[in-house]
Design an enzyme around this catalytic site. Structure first.
Site, short mmCIF file in Angstrom:
data_model
loop_
_atom_site.label_atom_id
_atom_site.label_comp_id
_atom_site.label_asym_id
_atom_site.label_seq_id
_atom_site.Cartn_x
_atom_site.Cartn_y
_atom_site.Cartn_z
N CYS A 337 35.96 29.61 -2.76
CA CYS A 337 35.51 28.28 -3.20
C CYS A 337 35.95 27.89 -4.61
O CYS A 337 36.31 26.73 -4.84
CB CYS A 337 34.00 28.13 -3.03
SG CYS A 337 33.02 29.60 -3.22
N ARG A 366 35.28 42.62 -1.84
CA ARG A 366 33.99 42.96 -2.44
C ARG A 366 33.78 44.46 -2.34
O ARG A 366 34.04 45.06 -1.29
CB ARG A 366 32.85 42.22 -1.73
CG ARG A 366 33.08 40.70 -1.77
CD ARG A 366 31.92 39.91 -1.30
NE ARG A 366 32.33 38.53 -1.10
CZ ARG A 366 31.72 37.70 -0.27
NH1 ARG A 366 30.67 38.11 0.41
NH2 ARG A 366 32.14 36.46 -0.13
N GLN A 384 38.10 35.28 5.42
CA GLN A 384 37.14 34.24 5.81
C GLN A 384 37.87 33.01 6.35
O GLN A 384 38.91 32.62 5.80
CB GLN A 384 36.28 33.83 4.62
CG GLN A 384 35.33 34.90 4.14
CD GLN A 384 34.47 34.41 2.99
OE1 GLN A 384 34.99 33.87 2.01
NE2 GLN A 384 33.17 34.57 3.08
N ASP A 386 37.55 30.03 5.81
CA ASP A 386 36.85 29.23 4.82
C ASP A 386 37.34 27.78 4.79
O ASP A 386 38.55 27.53 4.89
CB ASP A 386 37.09 29.84 3.43
CG ASP A 386 35.78 30.16 2.73
OD1 ASP A 386 34.75 29.64 3.16
OD2 ASP A 386 35.81 30.93 1.77
N HIS A 388 36.20 24.00 2.55
CA HIS A 388 35.29 23.33 1.61
C HIS A 388 35.52 21.83 1.70
O HIS A 388 36.65 21.36 1.58
CB HIS A 388 35.53 23.86 0.19
CG HIS A 388 35.18 25.32 0.08
ND1 HIS A 388 36.12 26.31 0.22
CD2 HIS A 388 33.99 25.94 -0.09
CE1 HIS A 388 35.52 27.49 0.12
NE2 HIS A 388 34.24 27.29 -0.07
N LYS A 472 21.60 27.07 3.09
CA LYS A 472 22.62 27.14 4.12
C LYS A 472 22.00 27.17 5.51
O LYS A 472 20.80 27.40 5.67
CB LYS A 472 23.51 28.37 3.92
CG LYS A 472 22.76 29.69 3.81
CD LYS A 472 23.71 30.85 3.54
CE LYS A 472 22.96 32.18 3.44
NZ LYS A 472 23.85 33.33 3.41
N HIS A 518 30.33 24.11 2.09
CA HIS A 518 31.06 25.33 2.43
C HIS A 518 30.83 25.61 3.91
O HIS A 518 29.69 25.49 4.38
CB HIS A 518 30.52 26.55 1.65
CG HIS A 518 30.42 26.36 0.17
ND1 HIS A 518 31.12 27.15 -0.72
CD2 HIS A 518 29.69 25.51 -0.59
CE1 HIS A 518 30.81 26.79 -1.96
NE2 HIS A 518 29.94 25.79 -1.90
#
Length: 641
Positions: A337, A366, A384, A386, A388, A472, A518
Site C-alpha cells: 500500500c 515478513r 498478495q 493487492d 488499492h 475491515k 485495500h
C-alpha cells in the site's frame, strides 16, 4: 430482585446474586445439565458466578463457540493437573483454548518428553475428570499471587503477574492444582468424557527466540466419546488432504533450507496453477476498471515510517538493509500500500478521475517466528493479490460493494460456497494499537457495515481484529471438512491518505483527501493455494488443473498415434501430457489416479484403427470411447460451466 433478559427477548426476575446455573435450573434440568458457562452482558462468566445487577444472559453449551472455548480452556487446566501429578516440579507457561482444542506450554527441566508419553497423561486426565473436580475462582492481590508462585518456583507465572494490575488477578483451582487464570471455566471436570493429546512441539516463552524453548502439548476433548471417534476420522481425512503432503506428491512446491525457512519454491506445475489464478483474477480486474502496476521488492525505510508499518511491525520484521551510503536504509517490502500511495501522487488528480484502482500481484516479506511457519499457510515471503482504490467519500460504499461482488465471484469459481463475512473493528479497550481519528474510524466502520448489509452478507462482528489503519471485512471460508479459513479481505482507510498527504481537486476547485480501500480476494496466493488444495483434496477444478489429461498408450506401437493426439488437444488450449514409460497400462492408470489427473486417454490397437480414444475420468469412472473432437468438446463444456 434483578431483571434478566434472555436471548429470546423474555425478561425474568431473580434474586440478586443468582447464578447462570440457577437460571438454567429454573428453565429445565435438562438445560442445566448441558450449561458450560454463561455470557453476561457480552462477557463470558463461570456458570456459578453470582449476577448482582440487571443483565442480559445467554447460557452457553457445547454447541456455542464460546461454550466450546470454555470447555477446552478448562481441559488445558486438567492437562496441567495431570502433568503436575506425573512430573512433580515441572513449570507452566500458558494454556489457552484454540480453534481446534487447547495447548499448554510446559518446562520439563531435564526430562525428555515425547508423544510416547501421551497415553499415560490421557489416562490420568480421564481419572481426574471422573472425580468431577469443581473449578473454584478466587480473587487474589498481586502480592499474594507473587508469593504463591515464588514459593512454587514458577518463574513463568511470575513473569506474567508482573504485567497484571493489582485488584484484577484471579486464581482457579480444581483438585490439587491451582493456576493463575482469569477464567472462565466449566462447572467441573466431569463434563470432560473423551480426551486425545494430538501433538507436541517447541515454543519459545512469550514468542521470543532469545528466551527458553518450552514444550507445547496440544490436545482436544469432548463431552461424548462418540464425538472423539468422529474427530479422529476427521483427522485422518485432513491428513490425506494436507497441502504439504499433496504439494509434494503433485509436485507443486518445495522448500529448501539453503534458500531459507518460509520461502517457498514454486515447481513448474505449481507455477502453472499459480499463473492460472493470476490470469483469472487479472481478467476480472481489467473488466472492473483496475489498472495493473508494479512496485519494487524493497523501499526506503522512511516510506514505512510514513505509513506506520515500521512503528507497528519493524521490530518483528526483517531488519533494515544498509547500502554503501552511510545512514541509508531500505526494508524488504512488508506491504504494497505505501508504494501505491506514491504512485497516486505521481500527478495531480481531479474528482473526475476518481475512483482510481491500482492492482498488483506484489510479493511482500515478513519475519514470522520459525515455530509459526507452516507449509504455505504461514510463510516469510508471499504474494498478495493487492489492489488499492482511491475514491471520493461519496463513492466509498458503492466501491466497497463492487469489491464484495468480486470476492464472491472468486469464491464461486473455486467452489467455496460456505462463508461468513467478519466485520473486524477496533479493540474498544485499547486504542493505542491504531492510528487515525475517532471520526475517521466511525466513517470507515459505518461504510463497511452498510455495504455488507445492503449486499445481504451473513456477518459477525469481532472487536480487536481491525488493521492498525482501519476496519475491515474479512471473509471466513469453510472448506470441504468444515474448517474455517480467513481468505479475502476488504479494508476502508482514511488514515494512509492523510499520512501521505494524498489529494484531489474537487468540483469546488478546492483540495480534498481521498479515501483508500485495500482489497485482496485471495489474501495471499500461497495461503489461498494451500486452502484450495485441502478443500478439493488436490482435485482442482478442471479450468485450474495444471494438467487436464494424460494420454496412456498401451504399448510403444501406439506412441506415434498418442503423440499426434496430444499435439491436437494441446493446440486447442487443453493442457495435457503423455506417459511413455515402459509400464503396463494398469500401472499407468494407478499412477495417474495418484497424481489426480482429471482425465486419462487410453489408446491401443482398437482406438488407433477407429481413430478414437478410450476416456477414463479420475475416480475410476469409465466414459467409454469417443473421438478427439468429442473429448475436446466435453472438456470445453466442463471448463465453461
Amino acid at each position: 430482585m434483578i431483571h434478566v433478559t434472555l436471548p429470546d427477548g423474555s425478561v425474568r426476575q431473580y434474586e440478586k446474586g443468582t447464578s447462570a446455573m440457577q437460571i438454567a435450573l429454573s428453565i429445565s434440568e435438562g438445560l442445566a445439565r448441558n450449561v458450560l458457562a454463561a455470557e453476561v452482558n457480552g462477557e463470558v462468566w463461570d456458570a456459578s458466578r453470582a449476577i448482582e445487577a440487571d443483565s442480559t444472559v445467554k447460557l452457553l453449551t457445547w454447541n456455542d463457540e464460546k461454550g466450546k472455548s470454555t470447555f477446552w480452556h478448562s481441559s488445558a487446566h486438567l492437562l496441567a493437573e495431570a502433568l503436575e501429578d506425573l512430573y512433580p516440579g515441572i513449570k507452566f507457561g500458558i494454556g489457552p483454548s484454540i480453534e481446534t482444542g487447547f495447548y499448554y506450554d510446559v518446562d520439563f527441566g531435564d526430562r525428555v518428553f515425547s508423544s510416547e508419553d501421551f497415553k499415560a497423561i490421557e489416562d490420568k486426565m480421564l481419572q481426574l475428570a471422573k472425580q468431577k473436580e469443581v473449578f473454584e475462582r478466587k480473587a487474589v492481590s498481586k502480592a499474594e499471587a507473587l508469593a504463591y508462585f515464588e514459593a512454587k518456583g514458577d518463574e513463568y507465572k511470575l513473569d506474567l503477574i508482573k504485567d497484571l494490575e493489582d485488584g484484577k488477578i484471579t486464581f482457579y483451582s480444581q483438585g490439587n492444582f491451582t493456576d493463575l487464570c482469569r477464567g472462565p471455566h466449566i462447572p467441573n471436570t466431569g463434563f470432560i468424557k473423551a480426551i486425545k493429546l494430538t501433538n507436541v512441539a517447541g515454543a519459545y516463552w512469550r514468542g521470543d527466540e532469545s528466551r527458553k524453548q518450552l514444550t507445547r502439548i496440544y490436545g482436544v476433548t469432548f463431552p461424548k466419546a462418540s464425538e472423539l471417534t468422529d474427530y479422529l476420522k476427521f483427522i485422518e481425512e485432513a491428513k490425506k488432504r494436507d497441502h504439504r503432503k499433496l504439494g509434494k506428491e503433485l509436485e507443486l512446491f518445495a522448500f529448501s533450507e539453503k534458500v531459507g525457512m518460509g520461502l517457498p519454491l514454486w515447481l513448474p506445475k505449481g507455477a502453472a496453477l499459480r499463473q492460472k489464478l493470476i490470469d483469472f483474477l487479472q481478467k476480472a480486474q481489467l473488466k472492473n476498471g483496475y489498472e495493473p502496476v508494479v512496485t519494487p521488492h524493497i523501499g526506503h525505510k522512511q516510506l514505512y515510517i510514513t505509513s506506520g508499518h515500521y512503528e507497528k511491525y519493524g521490530a518483528d520484521s526483517f531488519q533494515p538493509i544498509n547500502t554503501p551510503v552511510e545512514g541509508e536504509e531500505f526494508l524488504l517490502k512488508p506491504m504494497n500500500c505505501p508504494h501505491h500511495c506514491e504512485i497516486y501522487k505521481t500527478k495531480p488528480r481531479s474528482y473526475k478521475d476518481l475512483p482510481i484502482r491500482f492492482a498488483e500481484f506484489g510479493t511482500v516479506y515478513r519475519y514470522e517466528q520459525s515455530g509459526e511457519l507452516h507449509g504455505l499457510t504461514r510463510v516469510r515471503g508471499f504474494t498478495q493479490d493487492d489492489a488499492h482504490l482511491f475514491c471520493r467519500p461519496d463513492q466509498v460504499k458503492e466501491e466497497f460493494k463492487k469489491v464484495i461482488d468480486l470476492v464472491l465471484y472468486v469464491f464461486a469459481a473455486l467452489g467455496f460456497d460456505s462463508y461468513t463475512a467478519q466485520v473486524s473493528l477496533r479493540d474498544p479497550e485499547n486504542r493505542t494499537k491504531y492510528i487515525g481519528s475517532d471520526e475517521n474510524w466511525a466513517l470507515a466502520e459505518s461504510a463497511i457495515m452498510e455495504a455488507a448489509a445492503e449486499k445481504g452478507l451473513p456477518t459477525i462482528v469481532e472487536y480487536g481484529e481491525a488493521a492498525f489503519y482501519g476496519p475491515k471485512l474479512d471473509f471466513m471460508v469453510k472448506d470441504a471438512l468444515g474448517r474455517k479459513w480467513q481468505l479475502g479481505t476488504i479494508q476502508v482507510d482514511y488514515n494512509l491518505p492523510e499520512r501521505f498527504e494524498l489529494e484531489y481537486t474537487g468540483s469546488d476547485n478546492q483540495k480534498h483527501r481521498p479515501v483508500m480501500i485495500h482489497r485482496a480476494p485471495f489474501g495471499s496466493l500461497e495461503r489461498f493455494v494451500a486452502v484450495l488444495i485441502e478443500h478439493c483434496g488436490g482435485q482442482f477444478p478442471l479450468w485450474l488443473a495444471p494438467e487436464q489429461f494424460i494420454v496412456l498408450p498401451v504399448s510403444e506401437k501406439y506412441e506415434e498415434y498418442a503423440q499426434k493426439l496430444l499435439e491436437s488437444l494441446n493446440n486447442s488450449d487443453i493442457r495435457g501430457l503423455i506417459d511413455l514409460r515402459d509400464e503396463k497400462v494398469g500401472r499407468k492408470i494407478r499412477d495417474a489416479e495418484v497424481k489426480k489427473l482429471p482425465y486419462m486417454l487410453i489408446v491401443g490397437e482398437k482406438e488407433m484403427e477407429s481413430g478414437t480414444i478410450s476416456v477414463r475420468k479420475h475416480g475410476s469412472v469409465d466414459l467409454g470411447s469417443m473421438t478427439a473432437d468429442e473429448f475436446r468438446d466435453l472438456l470445453i463444456k466442463e471448463i465453461t460451466v
